[in-house]
Design an enzyme around this catalytic site. Structure first.
Site, PDB file in Angstrom:
ATOM      1  N   TRP A  35       0.846  -1.211   0.000  1.00  0.00           N
ATOM      2  CA  TRP A  35       0.000   0.000   0.000  1.00  0.00           C
ATOM      3  C   TRP A  35       0.876   1.255   0.000  1.00  0.00           C
ATOM      4  O   TRP A  35       0.534   2.270  -0.591  1.00  0.00           O
ATOM      5  CB  TRP A  35      -0.892  -0.017   1.249  1.00  0.00           C
ATOM      6  CG  TRP A  35      -1.720   1.225   1.425  1.00  0.00           C
ATOM      7  CD1 TRP A  35      -2.965   1.467   0.922  1.00  0.00           C
ATOM      8  CD2 TRP A  35      -1.355   2.411   2.149  1.00  0.00           C
ATOM      9  NE1 TRP A  35      -3.396   2.713   1.291  1.00  0.00           N
ATOM     10  CE2 TRP A  35      -2.433   3.320   2.044  1.00  0.00           C
ATOM     11  CE3 TRP A  35      -0.242   2.800   2.877  1.00  0.00           C
ATOM     12  CZ2 TRP A  35      -2.421   4.575   2.637  1.00  0.00           C
ATOM     13  CZ3 TRP A  35      -0.216   4.058   3.466  1.00  0.00           C
ATOM     14  CH2 TRP A  35      -1.303   4.923   3.342  1.00  0.00           C
ATOM     15  N   HIS A  36       2.043   1.154   0.671  1.00  0.00           N
ATOM     16  CA  HIS A  36       2.897   2.334   0.787  1.00  0.00           C
ATOM     17  C   HIS A  36       3.523   2.747  -0.528  1.00  0.00           C
ATOM     18  O   HIS A  36       3.895   3.908  -0.704  1.00  0.00           O
ATOM     19  CB  HIS A  36       4.003   2.097   1.826  1.00  0.00           C
ATOM     20  CG  HIS A  36       3.502   2.211   3.225  1.00  0.00           C
ATOM     21  ND1 HIS A  36       2.840   1.205   3.859  1.00  0.00           N
ATOM     22  CD2 HIS A  36       3.564   3.238   4.117  1.00  0.00           C
ATOM     23  CE1 HIS A  36       2.508   1.591   5.072  1.00  0.00           C
ATOM     24  NE2 HIS A  36       2.925   2.824   5.257  1.00  0.00           N
ATOM     25  N   GLY A  37       3.699   1.823  -1.416  1.00  0.00           N
ATOM     26  CA  GLY A  37       4.290   2.222  -2.688  1.00  0.00           C
ATOM     27  C   GLY A  37       4.522   1.031  -3.591  1.00  0.00           C
ATOM     28  O   GLY A  37       4.608  -0.111  -3.131  1.00  0.00           O
TER      29      GLY A  37
ATOM     30  N   PHE B 102       2.162   8.044  -1.368  1.00  0.00           N
ATOM     31  CA  PHE B 102       1.418   6.809  -1.138  1.00  0.00           C
ATOM     32  C   PHE B 102      -0.045   7.068  -1.381  1.00  0.00           C
ATOM     33  O   PHE B 102      -0.819   6.361  -1.709  1.00  0.00           O
ATOM     34  CB  PHE B 102       1.629   6.301   0.289  1.00  0.00           C
ATOM     35  CG  PHE B 102       3.078   6.237   0.681  1.00  0.00           C
ATOM     36  CD1 PHE B 102       4.043   5.860  -0.247  1.00  0.00           C
ATOM     37  CD2 PHE B 102       3.493   6.569   1.945  1.00  0.00           C
ATOM     38  CE1 PHE B 102       5.381   5.813   0.099  1.00  0.00           C
ATOM     39  CE2 PHE B 102       4.830   6.516   2.299  1.00  0.00           C
ATOM     40  CZ  PHE B 102       5.769   6.145   1.375  1.00  0.00           C
TER      41      PHE B 102
END
Lengths: 383, 558
Positions: free
Chosen positions: B393-395, B558
């Protein structure tokens, strides 16, 4: 049904309470104490880290830090003394009339080269001399000098009796935007460099034309600072012709007397310069300034032509500093190759993507300088 | 628009003053407009994505609850979506804001803009037909499941396309090329819309909650649109839940003086953290992590420590400003950070760090996967998968996946090590046992706690190294260097800015005070004089930080 905003600030005056408490309560007391504390911090830091009265004295890192945001005019008046002997060291550097109107020194038995640029080129020249004792250099430049300064310096020297057989010009990527300025005052506002140089542009026939600064020497600068009309005329010229002039960063005002004011002006000044530089290079190249690129190309072509006419060999060093990738290489390689001008592009030798190639102050590290020097020597030894 | 930009400092007072003079029904319109201006400041075309999520999830929320949508509402949302698609005809926002001459560009339809507009008209027409048929039949559980599936599919397709398309295609291409086959490049020039992960998760949580019948759907489109596009939270959280935020949006708000004062203090604290500290540390951290050459062990340790501080100040600073700004409008947002570096274990860390994301992952991923209901092995697997996806999800990069896996492994490891103790506690009198230990040796307990905090912080920092690294090769090289297996190297780290050095000292002091007081912003209990001195120091360090080169909030990507 529309409902009115029921927002309220509950700060009813308490009967019999003191004026401060009664009117505003703890929030206002906190605000008042914040303001008093800010004033005290400002005053104390201003006193503790006051710049030395003598501009020749070394200031500490923190003294400089809290003074970076002083107006350019304020700093200039402090650094220029009544006599040349009382000037800060930086006032003496970079003046074309003092640096460039000289012949190349005789160095029997050595291959002499003249090199134009700034601290980056000076360091490379020193490395070249260290690695080959048969070499001797004569260095011309100013702090972070733009190509226009280097070109003007070369142009002043080219007609002289003796010119070295090798003429090297260094173009520093981060200094290219300074081609839109007339002096080192406006772009280096934190530590202004008073030296001046022409601003070049391409005329209608594609020839270089120069806008000369109103002040061209240290003595003229001293005289102007003491003569309001002269000073106003210089400032008016900067306002009109210097692409990085910003009134609120240049002019001395009340902000100079407060540490907080100076810190705010420093942030504002950086923002102004960053915005103007970003406008020139929207995609990390200089696509936003096609005139600037064309002028730089014309300068380098004219440099090589004049050097060859004078019997010298022209060499160009494309110095890509931190954050510039291979901007110069992409912009100038083709032109230089087409005109058979020898060049060294540092991006191919010491990539800017590797921070190990740079010192904290932004200069190349000694090993990086050594690699660049070796590359220049290889180019010189090619013929 | 950035919270620490000049534009925002003009925007906020303007919105706030207008808000104060408007009656309640217009306040929501104002906040909605402000949200769209705030977001459209980056690129006006991004608004279409928000509008799409908003429209689809609003409609699905109503269908999930009632099985039908009124015709008037349908007309409104259809028109809204088509108008949003028309924004794609505009070349870019800067053409509107900075170059009046370029306004001519508005009149020249772009091919992409026309395609998006036509596609939207087709989509709306098809959706209207399908909704008409859907409403004609009774609402069964199976039909509700298909609705929630649609919502998840639409939201995740958008997120997947804009954020992960190139990542997966490039990864697949490298796998194929490693097998000796030369794949055709399919790299699209897709711009990642700012904060898409945040508002997508926020919008998605609404439909899932309505599906689970734990939240009532809102019937006013304006309120739901504001829920998705509430500007303090929309680009970097906190990821709000419909149950928490929507009730505050639909009711008249009372702005109390204390709440506004709290808001201003939070804004100041956030600016101090972001501008004074995080931005001042960025160059030092970047000098090490952007180096392609050998880096010394000391540099790696120092840069990782500084990055731990940088990311905390950057992200919690954003959350503080968001919460502070929201308080000015009388709206309370969820707490996102609660002294995370005082955690003693991975489990505690995720209850203190990015709380709105960790609870989202728990409620909408971990528990649906089975949570801890399927035995120990299944629990470890669920934890691991949840954190792995949380990392992604962060990247769109493998180092985030690795970081997620690392966090999952830590959580599973903690659970494995404490399982016996949990079982024992469950079968005995826990309060008595704990009480005895606490009172018997309070000094020893405090030392043990400090050691636990330091030990976990070390583990946490290695996680940040994985998170910040620019490649797998760098992770390998840095890990080898930390293990003493790398070559010697000169130092490349630069000195952090003065504001950051001073700021870290002040922040550490405040955090220790909060930890000891077991209350955030415990300085609010100080005497006004002392508070005044503290605020002056925070303002001074913030002003010092204004000359640090501005860095975009890390979590924006993000």
């Amino acid at each position: 049904m529309p409902q009115s905003s029921s927002s309220t600030f509950s700060s009813e005056p308490a009967p019999g309470a003191g004026r401060l408490r009664g009117l505003h309560g703890p929030v206002a007391r906190t605000l008042v104490w914040t303001a008093i504390s800010l004033a005290v911090i400002d005053g104390l830091i201003g006193l503790a880290f006051r710049m030395p009265a003598d501009p020749r004295a070394d200031a500490s890192a923190l003294q400089r830090y809290f003074d970076y945001g002083r107006s350019i005019e304020g700093k200039l008046r402090r650094m220029v003394g009544r006599t040349p002997a009382q000037d800060a060291a930086i006032v003496a550097t970079g003046w074309l009339s003092e640096e460039c109107d000289v012949d190349t020194r005789e160095s029997p038995g050595k291959l002499v080269f003249d090199i134009y640029g700034m601290s980056f080129t000076n360091q490379i020249a020193a490395r070249m001399e260290a690695s080959d004792p048969r070499l001797a250099s004569q260095r011309f430049g100013g702090p972070a000098a733009p190509p226009s300064h280097s070109y003007a310096c070369f142009a002043r020297r080219v007609g002289r009796r003796h010119l070295a057989p090798v003429q090297i010009i260094g173009v520093l990527a981060s200094s290219v935007p300074r081609m839109q300025t007339l002096s080192g005052l406006t772009t280096s506002f934190e530590v202004p460099e008073p030296f001046t140089y022409p601003r070049y542009s391409l005329g209608s026939a594609g020839r270089l034309q120069a806008e000369m600064p109103a002040i061209t020497s240290r003595s003229e600068l001293r005289a102007a600072l003491a003569d309001p009309p002269l000073w106003q005329a210089f400032v008016a010229q900067l306002r009109h012709d210097d692409g990085f002039y910003a009134e609120d960063v240049f002019r001395a005002d009340i902000f100079d007397h407060s540490v907080l004011g100076r810190l705010l002006r420093r942030a504002w000044g950086q923002r102004t310069i960053r915005n103007r530089t970003d406008a020139l290079r929207p995609q990390q190249d200089f696509a936003g300034a096609p005139d600037l690129v064309a002028t730089l190309r014309a300068m380098l072509l004219d440099f090589s032509e004049q050097a060859r006419t004078a019997g010298s060999r022209p060499v160009v060093i494309l110095l890509e500093d931190r954050g510039y990738g291979r901007t110069l290489a992409a912009m100038l390689t083709e032109t230089l190759r087409e005109n058979s001008i020898d060049f060294v592009a540092t991006s191919a030798i010491v990539p800017t993507s590797d921070s190990a190639n740079f010192l904290p102050d932004g200069h190349f590290t000694p090993p990086a300088n050594e690699k660049i020097a070796a590359a220049v020597l290889a180019v010189l030894g090619r013929r | 628009m950035l919270f620490n930009s000049v534009a925002f400092f003009c925007f906020l007072p303007l919105v706030y003053l207008t808000y104060r003079v408007l009656p309640f029904r217009w306040q929501n319109w104002l906040l909605l407009l402000a949200g769209y201006v705030f977001y459209g400041w980056w690129d006006i075309r991004f608004l279409f994505l928000i509008a799409f999520s908003t429209t689809v999830d609003f409609a699905i929320g109503l269908l999930l609850a009632n099985g039908r949508i009124e015709k008037r509402t349908l007309r409104t949302i259809s028109l809204f979506l088509i108008c949003a698609a028309a924004l794609f005809l505009c070349p870019d926002w800067s053409a509107v804001t900075s170059r009046p001459a370029a306004l001519r560009g508005l009149l020249v339809p772009q091919r992409l803009g026309l395609a998006v507009l036509a596609g939207t008209v087709v989509f709306v027409s098809t959706a209207l037909l399908m909704i008409g048929r859907f409403c004609a039949r009774p609402l069964t559980e199976a039909r509700r499941r298909s609705l929630i599936f649609c919502s998840v599919l639409v939201n995740l397709t958008f997120l997947g396309f804009f954020k992960y398309f190139n990542f997966f295609v490039d990864s697949a291409a490298s796998v194929v090329s490693s097998l000796g086959v030369d794949p055709q490049p399919l790299h699209l020039s897709v711009v990642l819309p700012v904060g898409i992960s945040f508002y997508t998760f926020q919008s998605l949580s609404y439909t899932i909650d309505v599906y689970r019948r734990v939240a009532a759907p809102t019937t006013r489109f304006r309120d739901f649109a504001l829920y998705v596009a509430y500007f303090p939270t929309m680009v970097a959280g906190p990821i709000e839940r419909a149950r928490h935020l929507l009730p505050q949006l639909v009711q008249p708000r009372q702005i109390r003086a204390a709440q506004s004062a709290d808001g201003l203090v939070l804004i100041l604290l956030g600016l101090f953290k972001k501008v004074g500290i995080a931005d001042g540390l960025a160059p030092a951290v970047n000098a090490v992590f952007s180096s392609s050459g050998a880096v010394s062990r000391g540099d790696i340790v120092l840069a990782t420590l500084l990055f731990a501080v940088q990311i905390f100040c950057d992200f919690s600073g954003y959350s503080d400003i968001a919460r502070g700004v929201s308080k000015l409008f009388g709206i309370e947002l969820a707490l996102n950070f609660n002294l995370p570096y005082f955690s003693r274990s991975p489990g505690e860390f995720w209850k203190r760090w990015h709380i709105s994301l960790s609870t989202w992952l728990r409620d909408y991923l971990y528990i649906p996967l089975g949570g801890n209901r399927g035995g120990p092995v299944r629990t470890y697997l669920n934890l691991f998968v949840t954190m792995l996806l949380g990392g992604l999800w962060h990247g769109a990069a493998w180092n985030y996946v690795l970081w997620g896996g690392y966090q999952g492994a830590l959580l599973s490891g903690q659970r494995l090590l404490t399982r016996g103790r949990l079982d024992a506690r469950a079968s005995s009198a826990p309060a008595a046992a704990q009480g005895t230990a606490t009172h018997a040796l309070p000094g020893l307990r405090s030392v043990l706690t400090t050691l636990q905090i330091c030990a976990f912080f070390t583990l946490c920092c290695y996680g940040w190294l994985l998170f910040r690294a620019s490649s797998f090769a760098q992770i390998r090289a840095f890990t080898a260097q930390l293990a003493g297996l790398g070559p010697g190297a000169a130092s490349v780290i630069t000195k952090p800015a003065t504001s950051a050095v001073l700021g870290i000292v002040v922040l550490a002091f405040l955090q220790v005070c909060d930890y000891r007081a077991e209350r955030l912003e415990s300085f609010r209990d100080w005497r006004p004089e002392l508070q005044g001195v503290l605020y002056a120091v925070l303002i001074f360090i913030f002003v010092m930080g204004t000359s640090n080169a501005p860095v975009q909030f890390i979590y924006f990507q993000f």
